[in-house]
Design an enzyme around this catalytic site. Structure first.
Site, PDB file in Angstrom:
ATOM      1  N   LYS A 132       0.919  -0.627  -0.111  1.00  0.00           N
ATOM      2  CA  LYS A 132       0.241   0.658  -0.079  1.00  0.00           C
ATOM      3  C   LYS A 132       0.744   1.227  -0.441  1.00  0.00           C
ATOM      4  CE  LYS A 132      -4.089  -0.210   2.304  1.00  0.00           C
ATOM      5  NZ  LYS A 132      -4.325  -0.675   3.535  1.00  0.00           N
ATOM      6  N   SER A 159      10.462 -42.451 -19.392  1.00  0.00           N
ATOM      7  CA  SER A 159       8.689 -42.250 -19.079  1.00  0.00           C
ATOM      8  C   SER A 159       9.505 -42.224 -17.614  1.00  0.00           C
ATOM      9  CB  SER A 159       7.671 -42.227 -19.397  1.00  0.00           C
ATOM     10  OG  SER A 159       6.692 -41.626 -19.428  1.00  0.00           O
ATOM     11  N   TYR A 161       8.890 -33.865 -22.230  1.00  0.00           N
ATOM     12  CA  TYR A 161       7.725 -32.993 -21.965  1.00  0.00           C
ATOM     13  C   TYR A 161       7.204 -33.969 -20.568  1.00  0.00           C
ATOM     14  CZ  TYR A 161       6.983 -38.675 -22.953  1.00  0.00           C
ATOM     15  OH  TYR A 161       6.982 -39.789 -22.095  1.00  0.00           O
ATOM     16  N   CYS A 181       5.390 -38.766 -16.351  1.00  0.00           N
ATOM     17  CA  CYS A 181       3.854 -39.409 -16.831  1.00  0.00           C
ATOM     18  C   CYS A 181       3.173 -39.729 -15.329  1.00  0.00           C
ATOM     19  CB  CYS A 181       3.863 -40.938 -17.459  1.00  0.00           C
ATOM     20  SG  CYS A 181       4.359 -42.262 -17.225  1.00  0.00           S
ATOM     21  N   ARG A 234      -4.503  -1.629  -5.984  1.00  0.00           N
ATOM     22  CA  ARG A 234      -3.602  -2.733  -5.826  1.00  0.00           C
ATOM     23  C   ARG A 234      -4.206  -3.003  -6.508  1.00  0.00           C
ATOM     24  NH1 ARG A 234      -6.331  -4.073  -0.428  1.00  0.00           N
ATOM     25  NH2 ARG A 234      -8.744  -4.535  -0.519  1.00  0.00           N
ATOM     26  N   MET A 277      -4.714  -7.419   9.154  1.00  0.00           N
ATOM     27  CA  MET A 277      -4.412  -5.875   9.944  1.00  0.00           C
ATOM     28  C   MET A 277      -5.542  -4.800  10.629  1.00  0.00           C
ATOM     29  SD  MET A 277      -0.168  -6.698   9.356  1.00  0.00           S
ATOM     30  CE  MET A 277      -0.605  -5.976   7.837  1.00  0.00           C
ATOM     31  N   ARG A 324       2.006 -48.533 -22.497  1.00  0.00           N
ATOM     32  CA  ARG A 324       2.422 -48.788 -21.996  1.00  0.00           C
ATOM     33  C   ARG A 324       2.066 -50.417 -21.441  1.00  0.00           C
ATOM     34  NH1 ARG A 324       2.224 -47.305 -15.569  1.00  0.00           N
ATOM     35  NH2 ARG A 324      -0.004 -48.542 -15.557  1.00  0.00           N
ATOM     36  N   GLY A 378       7.771 -42.527 -14.000  1.00  0.00           N
ATOM     37  CA  GLY A 378       7.063 -43.004 -13.539  1.00  0.00           C
ATOM     38  C   GLY A 378       6.770 -42.403 -11.677  1.00  0.00           C
ATOM     39  N   THR A 379       7.094 -41.032 -11.707  1.00  0.00           N
ATOM     40  CA  THR A 379       7.158 -40.545 -10.584  1.00  0.00           C
ATOM     41  C   THR A 379       6.511 -40.513  -9.731  1.00  0.00           C
ATOM     42  OG1 THR A 379       5.679 -38.575 -10.990  1.00  0.00           O
ATOM     43  CG2 THR A 379       8.355 -38.702 -11.292  1.00  0.00           C
ATOM     44  N   ASN A 380       5.308 -41.407  -9.530  1.00  0.00           N
ATOM     45  CA  ASN A 380       4.194 -41.904  -8.331  1.00  0.00           C
ATOM     46  C   ASN A 380       5.090 -43.123  -7.820  1.00  0.00           C
ATOM     47  OD1 ASN A 380       1.853 -40.513  -9.840  1.00  0.00           O
ATOM     48  ND2 ASN A 380       0.968 -41.633 -11.019  1.00  0.00           N
ATOM     49  N   ASP A 381       5.785 -44.276  -8.890  1.00  0.00           N
ATOM     50  CA  ASP A 381       6.357 -45.013  -8.150  1.00  0.00           C
ATOM     51  C   ASP A 381       7.738 -44.943  -7.674  1.00  0.00           C
ATOM     52  OD1 ASP A 381       4.805 -47.392  -7.886  1.00  0.00           O
ATOM     53  OD2 ASP A 381       4.960 -47.496 -10.533  1.00  0.00           O
ATOM     54  N   HIS A 416      -5.623 -45.400  -6.016  1.00  0.00           N
ATOM     55  CA  HIS A 416      -6.202 -46.312  -7.314  1.00  0.00           C
ATOM     56  C   HIS A 416      -7.289 -44.851  -8.059  1.00  0.00           C
ATOM     57  CE1 HIS A 416      -9.533 -48.281  -9.999  1.00  0.00           C
ATOM     58  NE2 HIS A 416      -8.242 -48.638 -10.235  1.00  0.00           N
ATOM     59  N   ARG A 471      -2.157   3.510   9.116  1.00  0.00           N
ATOM     60  CA  ARG A 471      -2.681   1.837   8.211  1.00  0.00           C
ATOM     61  C   ARG A 471      -1.721   1.235   8.168  1.00  0.00           C
ATOM     62  NH1 ARG A 471      -7.772   3.018   4.979  1.00  0.00           N
ATOM     63  NH2 ARG A 471      -7.869   5.131   4.647  1.00  0.00           N
ATOM     64  N   GLY A 491      -7.871  -6.976   5.174  1.00  0.00           N
ATOM     65  CA  GLY A 491      -8.539  -6.398   6.760  1.00  0.00           C
ATOM     66  C   GLY A 491      -7.841  -7.645   7.709  1.00  0.00           C
TER      67      GLY A 491
END
Ligand code: PEP
Ligand code: MG
Length: 928
Positions: free
Chosen positions: A28, A812, A900, A880, A345, A110, A623, A814-817, A461, A99, A108
């Site tokens: 501000k 590729s 990708y 993926c 703002r 402070m 896959r 597989g970032t879950n596993d 799942h 202020r 709101g």
């Protein structure tokens, strides 16, 4: 020679402060400086820096920095000069507002004090000067209350009670009904309240008032409200350190009918339309607008009431937007026919407005395309891509789980997939409620409007499948106890039965009783245009995880550049294939298995052809089978129960047959036609063969049992044990490609192998692929081009990436596993057990199944990319796992040079924008 100690500047006049330094002056304060310096009419004032706040908060006894009040006095002297008024001057008083304002806006959160400088001496002066007794006493009582609350810590109700008593006595319904004398009486009562509550009189000395107010604003930075707000919105100390204090000359919108106060947006924040937008009140203070004491009027009406002021307001709005090159949310006051801007703002707006304004501001040449791309938060787009709960609904949830797949929907509860399918056929809308889901529930997903589970995390799942389908899912709502057998669910004291209607909100994880209206999604032309700009900038390609025609069609519509992951097991679970898959699993030998596979192959081929054609000429990555095969069978307990039921049924069937025979004896032959025939002849044999089948399945289930199935007989290990399964799939892929070629489609099949940990596994599968490739080419008499690749989802694969790249044309992640194996956190359980606690206590900053853990898992990826490309410089590499659709993770993927990212279809637009932003900000990227 003595060196003069350099004093720290703590105060900055609006005329001099650096409008770009929000960290020092707060948002501000910086804006007030900037507006003043570009010639906008801002009531004069100055800012006390956040540095002063931090120094103050650091002291043990809450002492202001020693130089501060000296500097403040100097600034006040300058204000007196500018305004021709005197601070504490009885005849011509300077009144101030005080202020807060930190670097990041915390609306709101402070405190603010108005009318500072009023006391028993300046008040009569004010009455004389304005000739308006009522206004002066009203200002005084407002000041005593605000100051009493904020600076002296007196609770609101101590003031509200006597105020309401006076109002009641006078029969006043609104504050506007009160007279000058009433406000005088109220002010006097308020002064007594202060004396009684603090043991001291209300401070008369205006500098004492000011000093206490400055301290109060500083203290409000560490108030509970502000701390909670920062926690909620993840505002770290580094992002907003301390609050500045803005001290500004008061201007009054409530001195008569040539006064007004208002708030405005430079464009409509609901639709984005480029029109004057806002509200005002004649003869009122800002507080009245905010507190809803009087109903404000739409800004257009100002044109009739004060035409000149309206003209000036339009000019102010144009000026603000052209200067800040962003939609502004501003406040103004008109005091005796003079327009002042009190604050501006960047405007907060919904996603529809954000997209439209981005596009239009580019067309109007206010911002560039790149700036337009950077001003939209990719996550915000989610609002546009899923149905949402009607924001007007105020209903409280009955339970909460994890927000596992966004969107909201309502339906009658069903407790199993078959019932979901049946109800759907009957035209009913249902929500599938389970403890957790399994691949065999897939038809239930198709049939249901949404899925609710009481167990499992965001990569369970249920969550992954629902996201893939773009259906809402709330997972792991542990407060719900599902009794599948009784077909009930207990939520606290409420028992839910099959058929009861509930609403789930997969964006928040909330579950509601009954039906709540939803607002439909809009994938507008404006968004399409913005995303086409994003594609031109981005380095990363955006692919989609899709295994059905519906998901692929949606992915394409949302701009996916191909399919990055088709989980083939999903195709096996459709109700016309599952029996064949079960036959394949139960097969006693290779020959019997091959027979089942021979029936499955044309079906798979058909599935692949559909996907290839939809996506032509884009790549489609198939896959090979991944999950442990026991997932296609019911669980042991369920089978045991079914066998008990079937055996009981067998007795019943026999009983009914006995009854039929007896009836024959009792009735004459001519009547026998009318006898009931509950079971056809042969019913007994049917039940017996059902029992035999279930027993065979039970034996197999026990044989396949694994203590730790996620680390078990799955992925490529399965492909090596049952090579005929992978061979069937490879053949189906290549035959589908061959048939598509022949039909004139340009298709780009890719095949990838899950769970690989050594190059020998990959080589093994590659041999199968090469053999089948040669056979299919010969059979169809076509040349087939495809890519062969490896998923990288176990830690060892990262470490052996250099060797794997010898056999793979692409990787590729597989970032879950990979997250599961890197952390040794079960992806099914962690989010419901200890991860929330880890996040709350900052042991982990984010949930690694949602946001890629760049420092651990990401490091492994970086190594794998590096080593893989040493072997094969043109190696294509993607991701993926679920993190592939998350903007922060996408920045990292851009950073390590992935080719990708692949994510569920509904997240494709988000990923497209995030990829462009990643590219535009890549120079500033750091892992810290
Ligand atoms: C993964 O592990 O990241 C992956 C995409 O495979 P799935 O989720 O099917 O195990
Ligand atoms: Mg996996």
């Amino acid at each position: 020679m003595t060196a003069t100690a350099k004093t720290t500047p703590y105060t900055y006049s609006f005329k001099k402060g650096d409008g770009k330094n929000k960290k020092l002056l707060g948002g501000k304060g910086a804006n007030l400086c900037e507006m003043t310096q570009i010639g906008i009419n801002v009531p004069p004032g100055f800012v006390i820096s956040t540095e002063a706040c931090l120094e103050y908060l650091d002291t043990k006894n809450q002492d202001l920095p020693s130089e501060l009040m000296i500097q403040v006095k100097k600034q006040i002297k300058a204000l007196e000069k500018d305004t021709g008024k005197g601070f504490g001057d009885a005849d011509n008083m300077l009144l101030l507002s005080v202020r807060s304002g930190s670097a990041l806006s915390m609306p709101g959160m402070m405190d603010t004090i108005l009318n500072l400088g009023l006391n028993s001496k300046t008040l009569p002066g004010m009455i004389k000067l304005t000739g308006n007794k009522r206004f002066a006493w009203d200002s005084y009582r407002r000041f005593i209350q605000l100051f009493g609350k904020v600076a002296l810590g007196i609770s609101d109700e101590k003031f509200d009670k006597p105020f309401d008593l006076v109002k009641k006595r006078e029969g006043a319904t609104a504050d506007t009904d009160l007279t000058a004398n009433n406000f005088r009486e109220i002010s006097e009562i308020f002064l007594e309240v202060v004396q009684a509550e603090t043991g001291s009189p209300f401070p008369e000395d205006v500098y004492e008032q000011l000093q206490l107010s400055i301290k109060a604003v500083f203290n409000s930075w560490m108030g509970k409200r502000a701390i909670d707000y920062r926690r909620e919105f993840n505002i770290t100390t580094d992002m907003a350190n301390g609050t500045a204090v803005n001290i500004q000359t008061m201007v009054f919108g409530n001195m008569g009918d040539d006064c007004a106060t208002g708030v405005g947006f430079t464009r409509n924040p609901g639709t984005g339309e480029n029109v004057m937008f806002g509200e005002f009140l004649v003869n009122a203070q800002g507080e009245d607008v905010v507190a809803g004491i009087r109903t404000p009027k739409p800004v257009h009406e100002l044109e009739q009431v004060m035409p000149q002021m309206y003209k000036e307001l339009v000019a102010l709005r144009d000026r603000l937007e052209n200067h800040y090159r962003e939609v502004q949310d501003y406040e103004y006051t008109i005091e005796n026919g003079v327009l002042y801007c009190l604050q501006t703002r960047h405007g907060k707006m919904n996603a529809t407005a954000r997209v439209r304004t981005s596009l239009e501001m580019v067309k109007e040449e206010i911002i560039t395309r790149n700036e337009a791309l950077l001003r939209i938060d990719p996550e915000e787009l989610e609002q546009l891509l899923h149905p949402r709960l009607d924001p007007e609904s105020k209903q409280a949830p009955i339970a909460q789980g994890l927000p596992a797949s966004p969107g909201a929907s309502s339906g009658a509860i069903v407790f199993d997939a078959d019932s979901a399918e049946l109800a759907r056929t009957a035209g009913e809308k249902v929500i599938l409620v389970r403890e957790e889901t399994k691949p065999e529930d897939i038809h239930g997903f198709f049939a249901a409007e949404g899925v609710l589970t009481s167990r499992g995390g965001k990569t369970s799942h249920a969550a992954v499948v629902a996201r893939g389908m773009g259906k809402p899912c709330v997972a792991g709502a542990e407060g719900i106890v599902v009794d599948v057998e009784k077909h009930t669910a207990q939520v606290g004291d409420t028992k839910l039965h099959e058929g009861d209607v509930i609403t789930i909100d997969g964006g928040t994880g909330n579950v509601y009783l009954g039906e709540i209206d939803t607002v439909p999604p809009v994938f507008s032309d404006e968004l399409r245009t913005i995303l086409s700009w994003a594609d031109e900038i981005a380095k990363l390609k955006i692919m989609s995880n899709a295994d059905t025609v519906e998901a692929a069609t949606q992915a394409l519509d949302y701009g996916a550049m191909g399919i990055g992951l088709c989980r083939t097991e999903r195709m096996f679970n459709a109700s016309d294939r599952l029996p064949l898959v079960i036959d394949m699993i139960l097969a006693k030998d290779v020959e019997a298995r091959q027979q089942a596979l021979d029936i499955l192959r044309p079906i798979q081929r058909g599935d692949f052809k559909d996907l290839f054609k939809i996506m032509s000429p884009r790549p489609v990555t198939i896959r090979l089978l991944d999950p442990p095969i026991h997932e296609f069978l019911p669980n042991e307990k369920q089978l045991e129960q079914e066998i008990v039921h079937l055996k009981a049924l067998k007795d019943t069937v026999e009983g009914v047959n006995d009854l039929m025979n007896t009836m024959q004896l009792l009735k004459r032959a001519a009547d026998s036609k009318e006898l009931p025939k509950p079971f056809a002849p042969g019913g007994r044999e049917l039940v017996e063969s059902a029992i035999a089948k279930k027993q065979q399945m039970l034996v197999k289930v026990r044989e396949l049992f694994e203590v730790n199935p996620m680390l078990g007989h799955r992925g490529v290990r399965l492909g090596i044990t049952y090579p005929e399964i992978y061979e069937m799939q490879v053949r189906a892929v290549l035959e589908a490609a061959a048939e598509c070629y022949k039909e004139g489609f340009d298709v780009r099949p890719e095949m990838m192998v899950p769970q690989v940990c050594t190059s020998k596994e990959l080589a093994w599968v590659r041999d199968i692929v090469d053999k089948v490739h040669a056979e299919v080419e010969a059979e169809y008499d076509v040349k087939l081009h495809f890519k062969f690749g490896s998923m990288i989802e176990v830690v060892r694969a990262c470490m052996r990436a250099g060797r794997l790249a010898e056999h793979a044309e692409f990787f590729s992640f597989g970032t879950n596993d990979l997250t599961q194996s890197s952390f040794s956190f079960s992806r099914e359980d962690a989010e419901n057990k200890f991860l929330p606690l880890y996040e709350e206590n900052d042991i982990l900053q984010d949930n690694p199944f949602e946001t890629l853990d760049v420092k651990g898992v990401g490091r492994l990826m970086e190594i794998a990319v590096d080593w893989g490309r040493k072997t094969k410089p043109d190696l294509k590499v993607g991701i993926c796992g679920e993190q592939g659709g998350h903007p922060e993770s996408i920045r990292f993927c851009n950073h390590i040079g992935l080719t990708y990212v692949s994510c569920s279809a509904p997240r494709v637009p988000i990923a497209r924008l995030a990829a462009a932003q990643a590219k535009l900000t890549e120079k500033d990227y750091s892992l810290e």
